[in-house]
Design a protein around this motif. Structure first.
Motif, mmCIF file in Angstrom:
data_model
loop_
_atom_site.group_PDB
_atom_site.id
_atom_site.type_symbol
_atom_site.label_atom_id
_atom_site.label_comp_id
_atom_site.label_asym_id
_atom_site.label_seq_id
_atom_site.Cartn_x
_atom_site.Cartn_y
_atom_site.Cartn_z
ATOM 1 N N PHE A 18 2.996 1.496 2.963
ATOM 2 C CA PHE A 18 3.139 0.989 4.337
ATOM 3 C C PHE A 18 3.175 2.144 5.340
ATOM 4 O O PHE A 18 3.969 2.163 6.261
ATOM 5 C CB PHE A 18 4.410 0.135 4.497
ATOM 6 C CG PHE A 18 4.549 -0.953 3.492
ATOM 7 C CD1 PHE A 18 5.652 -1.007 2.667
ATOM 8 C CD2 PHE A 18 3.568 -1.911 3.367
ATOM 9 C CE1 PHE A 18 5.781 -2.013 1.734
ATOM 10 C CE2 PHE A 18 3.689 -2.922 2.437
ATOM 11 C CZ PHE A 18 4.806 -2.976 1.605
ATOM 12 N N SER A 41 8.351 -5.970 10.347
ATOM 13 C CA SER A 41 7.505 -6.377 9.227
ATOM 14 C C SER A 41 6.207 -5.580 9.283
ATOM 15 O O SER A 41 5.822 -5.075 10.338
ATOM 16 C CB SER A 41 7.205 -7.875 9.290
ATOM 17 O OG SER A 41 6.521 -8.187 10.490
ATOM 18 N N PRO A 42 5.518 -5.451 8.133
ATOM 19 C CA PRO A 42 4.272 -4.674 8.118
ATOM 20 C C PRO A 42 3.197 -5.306 8.995
ATOM 21 O O PRO A 42 3.222 -6.500 9.284
ATOM 22 C CB PRO A 42 3.865 -4.710 6.643
ATOM 23 C CG PRO A 42 5.085 -5.132 5.903
ATOM 24 C CD PRO A 42 5.859 -5.978 6.835
ATOM 25 N N LYS A 90 -0.226 -5.827 5.215
ATOM 26 C CA LYS A 90 0.428 -6.794 4.329
ATOM 27 C C LYS A 90 -0.600 -7.465 3.423
ATOM 28 O O LYS A 90 -0.346 -7.701 2.234
ATOM 29 C CB LYS A 90 1.169 -7.844 5.149
ATOM 30 C CG LYS A 90 2.016 -8.786 4.310
ATOM 31 C CD LYS A 90 2.863 -9.693 5.179
ATOM 32 C CE LYS A 90 3.746 -10.598 4.331
ATOM 33 N NZ LYS A 90 4.604 -11.473 5.160
ATOM 34 N N TYR A 129 -1.435 -5.114 0.539
ATOM 35 C CA TYR A 129 -0.395 -4.992 -0.476
ATOM 36 C C TYR A 129 -0.211 -6.289 -1.254
ATOM 37 O O TYR A 129 0.068 -6.268 -2.458
ATOM 38 C CB TYR A 129 0.899 -4.528 0.178
ATOM 39 C CG TYR A 129 0.650 -3.273 0.983
ATOM 40 C CD1 TYR A 129 -0.040 -2.210 0.410
ATOM 41 C CD2 TYR A 129 1.038 -3.171 2.314
ATOM 42 C CE1 TYR A 129 -0.324 -1.070 1.137
ATOM 43 C CE2 TYR A 129 0.753 -2.039 3.049
ATOM 44 C CZ TYR A 129 0.074 -0.989 2.464
ATOM 45 O OH TYR A 129 -0.216 0.127 3.189
ATOM 46 N N ASN A 130 -0.419 -7.428 -0.594
ATOM 47 C CA ASN A 130 -0.428 -8.689 -1.329
ATOM 48 C C ASN A 130 -1.533 -8.677 -2.387
ATOM 49 O O ASN A 130 -1.329 -9.102 -3.525
ATOM 50 C CB ASN A 130 -0.653 -9.870 -0.375
ATOM 51 C CG ASN A 130 0.597 -10.231 0.408
ATOM 52 O OD1 ASN A 130 1.709 -9.896 0.009
ATOM 53 N ND2 ASN A 130 0.413 -10.907 1.525
ATOM 54 N N SER A 190 11.250 -2.495 0.412
ATOM 55 C CA SER A 190 10.509 -2.098 1.605
ATOM 56 C C SER A 190 11.467 -1.886 2.760
ATOM 57 O O SER A 190 12.396 -2.673 2.950
ATOM 58 C CB SER A 190 9.483 -3.168 1.983
ATOM 59 O OG SER A 190 8.890 -2.864 3.239
ATOM 60 N N TYR A 205 9.056 -6.084 4.008
ATOM 61 C CA TYR A 205 8.038 -6.801 3.234
ATOM 62 C C TYR A 205 8.699 -7.609 2.122
ATOM 63 O O TYR A 205 9.584 -7.114 1.412
ATOM 64 C CB TYR A 205 7.021 -5.828 2.631
ATOM 65 C CG TYR A 205 6.088 -6.506 1.650
ATOM 66 C CD1 TYR A 205 4.931 -7.132 2.098
ATOM 67 C CD2 TYR A 205 6.389 -6.539 0.288
ATOM 68 C CE1 TYR A 205 4.085 -7.774 1.201
ATOM 69 C CE2 TYR A 205 5.551 -7.182 -0.607
ATOM 70 C CZ TYR A 205 4.394 -7.792 -0.155
ATOM 71 O OH TYR A 205 3.561 -8.429 -1.036
#
Length: 480
Positions: free
Chosen positions: A349, A368-369, A374, A377-378, A434, A438
């Protein structure tokens, strides 16, 4: 009286002195190191009994040096001493007590003020020749050793400034040196190397990597270690300024990808660390050679037990490629031997995420990212879920931050994701950490085979820790 001491006591004395040698090496104290080595040598010369006790510690580690000077072709090394002490009636039995050999190869040259493709090419060609010559010389000594002798070999490559003026004799040797560069130097196969470290000096004095020995040549050394079990390689790749030839970096990427294919089938551990700061996080754009590296790494990793990657340019779904709907493109991938996987640097991140937020000091529980980050990373965690299912012996899979970034309230190297299969307690857990808040979403949970409502989330200031204990592993339900 001294010869009456039991062999066990003499061995303990030798071990104590050898510890002083190791401490001197760690502290880079040449005076203490020389004195401790001299003590071992004198003790080994007392008698045959003392020699039997002190020789294993005296010869446990060998430090070798080699210096090659461009453009005059000067070559200095102490390989002859190593060969003499490991040959003949006394030397051959000594091979069994040698455990570590460190070979420091220094290449001295001067970079031109105005580099051109021709100048860069000629210097790099000379450096390649010098490195291959040094390695071939060592392997000529080691090729007579059988595989009952097991060594850890460190090849440490460094660069330095060449002398200002050559002597008349050195100048006369220059032409012969350049004539010999066109010849091919054969590196012989060796059967006694268990672990191999291939390292380059972290700081090139002229500030550029254009003249460094190619990764192709570094990995070729590993190809000649026929019974290699562990390989630690740190190739030099970099993003160059606009005036420098960009195809140099692409050639390096291609060499790395191709070199992975020819590594010995005996290899069990691969640690790959790129000296490329630009490779932090998941790169948004991958070149053709980056993708080739990913494909070849995926193929060769099926034979490994341990895989560790640091700053490698990889897509988020490098283990199991996903389509646009986050479903696996291939369902035949299988890693029957992998026990440990560590990925250092991603997902971190950074850039639009944690690093930027930390510098601005605006971290909060609501942080939040970035949505694009996001999504990356998901994708990484979904791909990891499908990959881990195909690793029946896996004990640990970790993503960690790199040590260049120190976040508030966290150590300089911490786990951002960890999967652990503890067979002793029969527990299987997955945990995400995180400092931008996250948390795994529904798609990630589906891939791992759990319900979001079963996951615990704990906040510590801006840091969110999400943890799930997976009751059945691998999951009985197929989510794709």
């Amino acid at each position: 009286m001294a010869d009456r001491l039991p062999l066990e006591i003499l061995s303990q004395i030798a071990e104590y002195i050898h510890e002083e040698v190791e401490e001197a090496e760690e502290e880079a104290d040449p005076v203490l190191h020389k004195a401790a080595r001299a003590s071992l040598e004198k003790a080994a010369a007392v008698s045959g009994k003392w020699k039997a006790a002190f020789d294993p510690f005296l010869y446990k580690t060998f430090d070798l040096q080699c210096t090659n000077t461009y453009p005059w072709g000067l070559h200095k090394s102490n390989l002859s001493v190593f060969k003499a002490r490991t040959s003949g009636p006394l030397g051959v039995p000594r091979r069994n007590v040698i455990r570590n050999v460190s070979y420091y190869i220094k290449i001295a040259y001067k970079a031109p003020k105005r580099p051109t493709d021709h100048k860069i090419g000629s210097i790099q060609k000379a450096n390649e020749y010098a490195y291959r010559s040094a390695v071939a010389g060592l392997f000529e000594v080691l090729r007579t050793w059988d595989n009952s002798c097991r060594l850890t070999l460190g090849l440490h490559l460094a660069y330095g400034s060449r002398p200002k003026q050559p002597s008349p004799t050195e100048s006369n040797n220059s032409q012969n040196y350049f004539e010999s560069i066109g010849t091919t130097i054969a590196i012989p196969d060796v059967h006694c190397i268990n672990t191999l470290y291939l390292e380059s000096n972290e700081h090139v004095e002229d500030g550029r990597e254009l003249y460094s020995v190619s990764t192709k040549t570094l990995l070729e050394v590993a190809h000649h270690c026929t019974t290699l079990k562990e390989l630690y390689v740190s190739p030099r790749t970099a993003s160059f300024p606009d005036w420098e030839p960009r195809d140099h970096n692409e050639e390096q990427r291609h060499d790395i990808a191709i070199g992975l294919c020819d590594l010995p089938s005996s290899l069990q551990t691969l640690r790959f660390m790129e000296e490329n700061i630009a490779a932090v996080g998941f790169p948004l754009v991958l070149s053709r050679n980056d993708n080739l590296f990913t494909a070849n790494l995926r193929s060769m990793s099926v034979h490994l037990r341990h895989l560790e990657l640091s700053r490698a340019r990889l897509p988020p779904d490098f283990l199991v490629p996903l389509d646009e709907s986050h479903k696996p493109i291939q369902d035949s991938l299988h890693w029957p031997r992998l026990e440990l996987v560590q990925i250092h640097q991603a997902p971190t991140f950074t850039h639009a995420g944690e690093l930027e937020l930390e510098e601005d000091n605006i971290l909060s529980e609501s942080t939040s990212p970035d949505p694009k980050d996001k999504a990356l990373y998901n994708r990484a965690f979904i791909s990891t879920a499908y990959a881990v299912r195909q690793m029946p012996r896996l004990a640990t899979f970790m993503y960690t931050t790199i040590d260049h970034y120190i976040f508030q309230g966290l150590p300089d190297h911490y786990s951002i994701f960890k999967f652990k299969n503890d067979r002793a307690t029969r527990t299987v857990t997955a945990q995400w950490i995180s400092i931008t808040g996250y948390k795994p979403g529904k798609r990630v949970a589906n891939a791992w085979g759990f319900r979001l409502s079963d996951m615990t989330v704990r906040y510590d200031g801006p840091k969110a820790t999400s943890r799930i204990e997976l009751s059945a592993w691998p999951p009985t339900k197929t989510w794709y």
